[in-house]
Design a protein around this motif. Sequence first.
Motif, PDB file in Angstrom:
ATOM      1  N   GLN A  95      16.756  22.942  18.750  1.00 64.22           N
ATOM      2  CA  GLN A  95      16.439  21.645  19.348  1.00 64.22           C
ATOM      3  C   GLN A  95      15.521  21.841  20.545  1.00 64.22           C
ATOM      4  N   GLY A  96      14.405  21.121  20.556  1.00 62.29           N
ATOM      5  CA  GLY A  96      13.476  21.219  21.662  1.00 62.29           C
ATOM      6  C   GLY A  96      12.793  22.572  21.724  1.00 62.29           C
ATOM      7  N   LEU A  97      11.989  22.762  22.789  1.00 61.14           N
ATOM      8  CA  LEU A  97      11.273  24.026  22.947  1.00 61.14           C
ATOM      9  C   LEU A  97      12.240  25.173  23.217  1.00 61.14           C
ATOM     10  N   VAL A  98      13.234  24.907  24.069  1.00 63.17           N
ATOM     11  CA  VAL A  98      14.207  25.948  24.403  1.00 63.17           C
ATOM     12  C   VAL A  98      15.009  26.362  23.168  1.00 63.17           C
ATOM     13  N   GLY A  99      15.465  25.388  22.385  1.00 65.95           N
ATOM     14  CA  GLY A  99      16.215  25.691  21.168  1.00 65.95           C
ATOM     15  C   GLY A  99      15.381  26.414  20.139  1.00 65.95           C
ATOM     16  N   THR A 100      14.079  26.103  20.089  1.00 61.10           N
ATOM     17  CA  THR A 100      13.162  26.779  19.159  1.00 61.10           C
ATOM     18  C   THR A 100      13.019  28.247  19.528  1.00 61.10           C
ATOM     19  N   ILE A 101      12.886  28.527  20.833  1.00 62.42           N
ATOM     20  CA  ILE A 101      12.768  29.920  21.284  1.00 62.42           C
ATOM     21  C   ILE A 101      14.039  30.696  20.939  1.00 62.42           C
ATOM     22  N   ALA A 102      15.193  30.083  21.179  1.00 67.93           N
ATOM     23  CA  ALA A 102      16.463  30.766  20.908  1.00 67.93           C
ATOM     24  C   ALA A 102      16.643  31.063  19.431  1.00 67.93           C
ATOM     25  N   SER A 103      16.266  30.120  18.579  1.00 67.53           N
ATOM     26  CA  SER A 103      16.474  30.313  17.139  1.00 67.53           C
ATOM     27  C   SER A 103      15.484  31.297  16.543  1.00 67.53           C
ATOM     28  N   SER A 104      14.263  31.363  17.118  1.00 68.23           N
ATOM     29  CA  SER A 104      13.235  32.268  16.569  1.00 68.23           C
ATOM     30  C   SER A 104      13.207  33.613  17.269  1.00 68.23           C
ATOM     31  N   ALA A 105      13.821  33.676  18.486  1.00 72.73           N
ATOM     32  CA  ALA A 105      13.804  34.890  19.314  1.00 72.73           C
ATOM     33  C   ALA A 105      12.380  35.302  19.661  1.00 72.73           C
ATOM     34  N   ARG A 106      11.476  34.307  19.802  1.00 71.79           N
ATOM     35  CA  ARG A 106      10.085  34.583  20.156  1.00 71.79           C
ATOM     36  C   ARG A 106       9.656  33.704  21.319  1.00 71.79           C
ATOM     37  N   PRO A 107       8.756  34.236  22.190  1.00 73.86           N
ATOM     38  CA  PRO A 107       8.297  33.440  23.331  1.00 73.86           C
ATOM     39  C   PRO A 107       7.430  32.260  22.884  1.00 73.86           C
ATOM     40  N   LEU A 108       7.336  31.258  23.751  1.00 67.88           N
ATOM     41  CA  LEU A 108       6.403  30.142  23.582  1.00 67.88           C
ATOM     42  C   LEU A 108       5.586  30.035  24.862  1.00 67.88           C
ATOM     43  N   ASN A 109       4.266  30.024  24.727  1.00 68.73           N
ATOM     44  CA  ASN A 109       3.338  29.935  25.863  1.00 68.73           C
ATOM     45  C   ASN A 109       2.416  28.756  25.601  1.00 68.73           C
ATOM     46  N   LEU A 110       2.652  27.626  26.296  1.00 70.28           N
ATOM     47  CA  LEU A 110       1.975  26.374  25.974  1.00 70.28           C
ATOM     48  C   LEU A 110       1.294  25.793  27.209  1.00 70.28           C
ATOM     49  N   ALA A 111       0.013  25.404  27.053  1.00 64.82           N
ATOM     50  CA  ALA A 111      -0.700  24.732  28.141  1.00 64.82           C
ATOM     51  C   ALA A 111      -0.361  23.245  28.184  1.00 64.82           C
ATOM     52  N   GLU A 112      -0.017  22.666  27.020  1.00 65.27           N
ATOM     53  CA  GLU A 112       0.350  21.252  26.945  1.00 65.27           C
ATOM     54  C   GLU A 112       1.649  21.140  26.148  1.00 65.27           C
ATOM     55  N   ALA A 113       2.749  21.368  26.832  1.00 66.44           N
ATOM     56  CA  ALA A 113       4.044  21.462  26.172  1.00 66.44           C
ATOM     57  C   ALA A 113       4.424  20.191  25.434  1.00 66.44           C
ATOM     58  N   GLN A 114       4.060  19.033  26.006  1.00 62.23           N
ATOM     59  CA  GLN A 114       4.509  17.765  25.425  1.00 62.23           C
ATOM     60  C   GLN A 114       3.852  17.459  24.086  1.00 62.23           C
ATOM     61  N   LYS A 115       2.766  18.190  23.766  1.00 62.49           N
ATOM     62  CA  LYS A 115       2.109  17.980  22.480  1.00 62.49           C
ATOM     63  C   LYS A 115       2.699  18.866  21.374  1.00 62.49           C
ATOM     64  N   HIS A 116       3.564  19.787  21.763  1.00 56.68           N
ATOM     65  CA  HIS A 116       4.185  20.654  20.756  1.00 56.68           C
ATOM     66  C   HIS A 116       5.187  19.830  19.936  1.00 56.68           C
ATOM     67  N   PRO A 117       5.210  19.996  18.609  1.00 57.84           N
ATOM     68  CA  PRO A 117       6.100  19.169  17.773  1.00 57.84           C
ATOM     69  C   PRO A 117       7.581  19.330  18.092  1.00 57.84           C
ATOM     70  N   ALA A 118       7.966  20.443  18.711  1.00 54.42           N
ATOM     71  CA  ALA A 118       9.388  20.657  19.014  1.00 54.42           C
ATOM     72  C   ALA A 118       9.790  20.088  20.374  1.00 54.42           C
ATOM     73  N   PHE A 119       8.818  19.605  21.153  1.00 46.98           N
ATOM     74  CA  PHE A 119       9.139  19.111  22.501  1.00 46.98           C
ATOM     75  C   PHE A 119      10.133  17.952  22.421  1.00 46.98           C
ATOM     76  N   GLN A 120      11.104  17.999  23.307  1.00 50.08           N
ATOM     77  CA  GLN A 120      12.095  16.921  23.369  1.00 50.08           C
ATOM     78  C   GLN A 120      12.342  16.570  24.828  1.00 50.08           C
ATOM     79  N   TYR A 121      12.202  15.294  25.166  1.00 51.20           N
ATOM     80  CA  TYR A 121      12.360  14.831  26.553  1.00 51.20           C
ATOM     81  C   TYR A 121      13.836  14.638  26.868  1.00 51.20           C
ATOM     82  N   LEU A 122      14.276  15.271  27.951  1.00 47.23           N
ATOM     83  CA  LEU A 122      15.653  15.111  28.421  1.00 47.23           C
ATOM     84  C   LEU A 122      15.598  14.406  29.776  1.00 47.23           C
ATOM     85  N   PRO A 123      15.902  13.116  29.836  1.00 40.07           N
ATOM     86  CA  PRO A 123      15.708  12.334  31.069  1.00 40.07           C
ATOM     87  C   PRO A 123      16.479  12.861  32.267  1.00 40.07           C
ATOM     88  N   GLU A 124      17.646  13.512  32.034  1.00 43.52           N
ATOM     89  CA  GLU A 124      18.455  13.941  33.179  1.00 43.52           C
ATOM     90  C   GLU A 124      17.824  15.101  33.942  1.00 43.52           C
TER      91      GLU A 124
END
Length: 739
Positions: free
Chosen positions: A60-89
């Motif tokens: 779930q989200g970018l963090v969950g994607t990294i955990a499930s794939s065990a690979r880093p994510l390096n993004l200049a525009e994170a919100q455009k990544h399909p896995a991005f998920q907004y957590l209002p809190e």
Amino acid sequence: MAEPMEPQERLDRIVRQIAQNMVAEVCSAYVLRADGVLELYATVGLNPMAVHQTALRLGQGLVGTIASSARPLNLAEAQKHPAFQYLPETGEEVYNSFLGVPILRAGRTLGVLVVQNEAHRAYGEDEVEALETVAMVIGELIAAGELKRLSHDGVELDLNRPVTSSGRALAEGIGLGHVVLHEPRIVVTDLFNEDSEAEIERLAAALSSLRLTIDDMLSRREVAFEGEHRDVLETYRMFAHDKGWVRRLEEAIRNGLTAEASVEKVQSDMRARMSAVNDPYLRERMNDFDDLANRLLRELMGEDIATREEKLPSDTIVVARTMGAAELLDYPRKNLRGLVLEDGAPTSHVVIVARAMGIPVVGQVKGIVALSENADPIIVDGLSGDVHLRPQPDVEAAYAEKVRFRARRQQEYRDLRDKPSVTRDGEAFHLHMNAGLLVDLPQLDESGAEGIGLFRTELQFMVADTFPRAEAQESLYRSVIEAAGPKPVIFRSLDIGGDKVLPYFRSAPHEENPALGWRAIRLSLDRPGLFRTQMRALLKASAGRELRVMLPMVTDIGEIEQARSIINREVQHLSRFGHGLPTRLHIGAMLEVPALLFDLDALMKAVDFVSIGSNDLFQFLTATDRGNPQIAARFEPLSRPFLRALKSVAEAAARNGVSLSLCGELAGKPLSAMALAAIGIRDLSMSAASIGPVKAALLATNLAELRAVIDTAIENDGIATDMQPVIREFADKHDIPYN
């Protein structure tokens, strides 16, 4: 970081220092819980009230994607990544650039470490490397249990939780015990260096020593030093000189790690990247790399590779990625309760040996090595293929009862040993055991077997460093004959090739379809010196006794005549020089190739006995690779076509007055043994553990009644192909035990 402080304070300080050093507006640490949820454990830049409140599922989200794939994510525009998920809190919607790396330990994901910035930017390779280094430190904090106190009540971290993994049952039985990692994880405690150049010099010295060790092994042809063959050592040498690997190690040192910690970090990164690779060749190369990295760690830490530090528990269950047959034999049999492999197939050498030793084996258990620690409680179910690591008390109690029940059943089977092998309606049957090593022989009397229906002579070759000399072969065969006493032994001539590759047999060709290639009798006839040596050893060992030799993988009657001619010449040679000879020589053939089904009368006239190798015969008849887990269970051996084929063999043997047996896996299952006896195959050879259950079933069977049922079923094209339900219904109706 070495100062004494509370866990939360330490974690908060780590994320603050990362943010300062990387000029990041946000740094957050997420820790993976036992329920598969990533919980925010520390942050600078996000809403502090979100700590221990925000949670993401794996994937779930970018963090969950990294955990499930065990690979880093390096993004200049994170919100455009399909896995991005907004957590209002968290208040993270204003941040655009994102760098997240998995928190790894031994290739296992324990959490995720993230930095973020409002500006659009791509983080450099040195920043990724630095963040991975700190993630490794956090991984050690998690593994050491320092963060346990920060968990909510009833919530556990994904560290010591019970884990049930499903693999493939490769050898029957149930084992309860404690983990012994075949390659024990080397614990690196000194993580940070004070002098990078000194650490690089230590690394260079260790690499030089490692390379010399490998070169020495190759020059002295110590092929089986670690159960690996020469080609693997060549691969090790290639890896040891790999400039890319050395460069990554040196970079990690320059980022502040010790030489040992740099090896562990690069090794862990490689494991994580390779975890999703399914290609067998690439995974085998990863095993080579893993072993090489462990060797380098031992060089750096001054450990003797040849010694095992820990004392084996009395209930050892070995957990390994892969291992050789000889390596398993290094463990004392009295301590072994089971074997778990990340790789492994029914025909793997180590599985064959384990099965002969009566050890339950489960293979193809993905990631089990990384999940396990030495001394973890573990249960191996060689019936279902399940492995329970750190099992719950109720699971452990259920299996303990299951083991007690099996022990009671085994006692019942032992009580049957001296009962005549006669069915309920008075028809005799004969049960023999399969063997291949001296460790098998005590089971001959314990199981009540009437003899050894298949002695696999190739196992001696598979666990040796070089071709066994004639004297060693003769000694083994004589020991087998003496241990069997008056009971008959059928020695199968060398059945190598195909899946049974001898590492020191350099002339073996690469084959697209090794099961259909240069193996068994084909190889023996093409290498007559090898065959003559074995036959001479068998003849000398059998002096004054009857000798039964069985030829594997016969395809053409001419092969039997060629083999008989070679054996007769050895008889003449020994006679000429005054050696003792067998009182009688019986030459038989294994029926494994379907071509012989259409030449049965000629086959029966050419031999003294025939044994059906049901494993290969079924494999070839159905074009099914029994080592392929996707199709191995696709077709049922108790099917109308296969039973028809077996029945035709039984009729031909009866017609020609030739002794007939069956020695494949089909013989060792009560339902299939009942079917075989009903169609006329009443001489069966199986593992020692199967003799009791099969005998109990046959003693309770009225063969005449079952024969009538099966004959009707296999001649009736209008019913289902699978005959197993028909036989099971008969067994249930007549209270015949078959489970």
